[in-house]
Write an enzyme that holds these catalytic residues in place. Structure first.
Site, mmCIF file in Angstrom:
data_model
loop_
_atom_site.group_PDB
_atom_site.id
_atom_site.type_symbol
_atom_site.label_atom_id
_atom_site.label_comp_id
_atom_site.label_asym_id
_atom_site.label_seq_id
_atom_site.Cartn_x
_atom_site.Cartn_y
_atom_site.Cartn_z
ATOM 1 N N ASP A 21 -6.965 -3.412 11.744
ATOM 2 C CA ASP A 21 -6.641 -3.179 13.507
ATOM 3 C C ASP A 21 -7.102 -1.490 13.777
ATOM 4 O OD1 ASP A 21 -6.056 -3.979 16.142
ATOM 5 O OD2 ASP A 21 -4.002 -3.097 15.980
ATOM 6 N N SER A 22 -7.160 -2.232 15.126
ATOM 7 C CA SER A 22 -7.906 -0.024 15.706
ATOM 8 C C SER A 22 -7.056 0.746 15.644
ATOM 9 C CB SER A 22 -7.495 -0.369 16.946
ATOM 10 O OG SER A 22 -6.881 -0.901 18.138
ATOM 11 N N TYR A 53 -8.958 1.179 20.854
ATOM 12 C CA TYR A 53 -10.624 0.040 21.188
ATOM 13 C C TYR A 53 -10.220 -0.355 22.308
ATOM 14 C CZ TYR A 53 -11.402 0.261 15.808
ATOM 15 O OH TYR A 53 -11.166 -0.112 15.040
ATOM 16 N N GLY A 54 -9.358 -0.554 22.815
ATOM 17 C CA GLY A 54 -9.298 -0.841 24.322
ATOM 18 C C GLY A 54 -10.631 -0.460 25.668
ATOM 19 N N CYS A 84 -7.473 -8.141 15.221
ATOM 20 C CA CYS A 84 -7.835 -7.421 16.702
ATOM 21 C C CYS A 84 -8.401 -8.115 18.037
ATOM 22 C CB CYS A 84 -8.000 -5.353 16.648
ATOM 23 S SG CYS A 84 -8.212 -5.276 18.407
ATOM 24 N N ASN A 85 -7.790 -9.210 19.094
ATOM 25 C CA ASN A 85 -8.180 -9.219 19.804
ATOM 26 C C ASN A 85 -9.815 -8.566 20.618
ATOM 27 O OD1 ASN A 85 -6.154 -11.641 20.859
ATOM 28 N ND2 ASN A 85 -5.371 -9.788 20.336
ATOM 29 N N THR A 86 -9.755 -7.363 20.931
ATOM 30 C CA THR A 86 -10.602 -6.292 20.988
ATOM 31 C C THR A 86 -11.581 -6.448 20.302
ATOM 32 O OG1 THR A 86 -8.565 -4.906 22.247
ATOM 33 C CG2 THR A 86 -11.034 -4.536 22.478
ATOM 34 N N GLU A 162 1.810 3.180 18.706
ATOM 35 C CA GLU A 162 0.884 3.150 17.818
ATOM 36 C C GLU A 162 1.726 4.976 17.948
ATOM 37 O OE1 GLU A 162 -2.070 3.701 16.226
ATOM 38 O OE2 GLU A 162 -1.879 2.066 16.639
ATOM 39 N N CYS A 194 -2.936 -8.362 22.912
ATOM 40 C CA CYS A 194 -2.776 -7.617 21.376
ATOM 41 C C CYS A 194 -2.444 -7.552 20.572
ATOM 42 C CB CYS A 194 -2.869 -7.115 23.077
ATOM 43 S SG CYS A 194 -3.561 -5.170 21.825
ATOM 44 N N THR A 195 -2.344 -7.550 19.460
ATOM 45 C CA THR A 195 -1.926 -7.733 18.733
ATOM 46 C C THR A 195 -0.612 -6.256 18.616
ATOM 47 O OG1 THR A 195 -3.503 -6.164 17.051
ATOM 48 C CG2 THR A 195 -3.452 -9.277 17.312
ATOM 49 N N HIS A 196 -1.282 -5.568 19.647
ATOM 50 C CA HIS A 196 0.318 -4.845 18.918
ATOM 51 C C HIS A 196 1.310 -4.715 20.213
ATOM 52 C CE1 HIS A 196 -2.593 -1.810 18.356
ATOM 53 N NE2 HIS A 196 -1.776 -0.398 17.987
HETATM 54 N N1 DGL Z 1 -4.468 -4.954 18.720
HETATM 55 C C1 DGL Z 1 -5.604 -4.268 19.762
HETATM 56 C C2 DGL Z 1 -5.371 -6.075 20.041
HETATM 57 O O1 DGL Z 1 -5.679 -6.942 19.656
HETATM 58 C C3 DGL Z 1 -5.566 -3.171 20.046
HETATM 59 C C4 DGL Z 1 -7.270 -2.621 21.203
HETATM 60 C C5 DGL Z 1 -6.589 -1.383 21.030
HETATM 61 O O2 DGL Z 1 -7.023 -0.317 19.702
HETATM 62 O O3 DGL Z 1 -6.749 -0.952 22.369
HETATM 63 O O4 DGL Z 1 -6.279 -5.741 21.385
#
Ligand code: DGL
Length: 273
Positions: A21-22, A53-54, A84-86, A162, A194-196
């Site tokens: 993930d990011s 990453y967003g 990570c969705n992004t 984070e 978003c996985t966060h």
């Molecule tokens: N966990 C990432 C997601 O699911 C976060 C992306 C990010 O870093 O902005 O989109």
């Protein structure tokens, strides 16, 4: 009697599954994978130095994904989960073009939310990158036609998580700010896109109340991974509890503590810079 040589496919099944993930958000997905597949060796990369990453371009995200995939494939990964969705929206096609191993991605749970909603109004919390992506537009086209979809980019929330700030005054106030438009529109179902965000689920729950359904796709991704491993005859035959190994490139002093707080104490974390 001399030992039988191991067949190559028997060796492959005991190779690890790689998840990235990011940053630390994908650990919410890793937990579902570990629960469903406790005998699989797991590798996890948190690309925290480059989070979020967003707000990056798809090209920038693809470059990060290639670098991480190369790192994990060099560690003999048998399958790759983009937790990570992004990153999925920006890079899943490019990853599948470049690598031959099974690659599992994820997308905001618009379909299950549209099915679950009783009043036909769903909210989606996600990153700007996810909401602006062609993939998300395709999701709305396929599954969002018969419901009203209220989207909200949660700028800054990934950074709070984070830092390990899951329930501070500033994290709560951001969540309050981002949930308000969804509540004002009357959403009865909210997608954690978003996985966060599952790591702040309790705070979201307190803010939106008990009646609203909160949906994420961690469990569905773990099931999809299992199906893919079965299809490719890659499921581990081991009966031993598996090792889980983490790498982070975070420059924060407390990066190991943040991972331990999210995964559990005793997490095996290496810092790569
Ligand atoms: N966990 C990432 C997601 O699911 C976060 C992306 C990010 O870093 O902005 O989109």
């Amino acid at each position: 009697m001399s030992a039988q040589p191991i067949k190559s496919d028997e060796r492959n099944v005991e190779k690890p599954i790689a998840v990235f993930d990011s940053g630390v958000g994908g650990i919410s997905v890793l937990k579902h994978i570990y629960a469903l597949l406790p005998h699989e060796q797991l590798l996890y990369v948190a690309d925290s130095k480059y989070a979020p990453y967003g707000n990056k371009t798809p090209e920038e995200i693809q470059a990060r994904c290639f670098e991480i995939a190369d790192f994990l494939i060099a560690k003999e990964a048998k399958a790759l989960v983009v937790a990570c969705n992004t990153a999925t929206a920006a890079a899943i096609d490019a990853l599948r073009d470049k690598y031959t191993l099974p690659i599992i991605g994820m997308e905001p749970a618009v379909k299950p939310a549209a099915e679950a909603s009783k009043n036909g109004i769903i909210g989606v919390l996600a990153t700007t990158g996810t909401l602006k992506s062609a993939q998300f537009a395709g999701l709305l086209e396929s599954y969002g036609r018969n419901v009203k979809v209220v989207t909200q980019a949660c700028v800054g929330l990934v950074e709070c998580i984070e830092r390990g700030e899951l329930n501070t005054v500033s994290t709560r106030s951001l969540i309050q700010q981002y949930c308000a438009p969804l509540l004002a529109e009357g959403a009865d179902t909210i997608v954690l896109g978003c996985t966060h965000y599952p790591f702040v689920r309790e705070v979201i729950r307190e803010i939106v109340g008990e009646k609203i359904s909160l949906i994420d796709t961690g469990a569905a991704v773990a099931k999809q991974l299992k199906r893919q491993l079965e299809e490719h005859a890659l499921l581990s035959a081991s009966k031993q509890p598996a090792d889980v190994k983490f790498w982070t490139n975070s420059e924060a002093e407390n990066s190991k503590q943040v991972i331990e707080a999210l995964w559990g104490s005793g997490a095996d974390v290496s810092v790569i810079l």
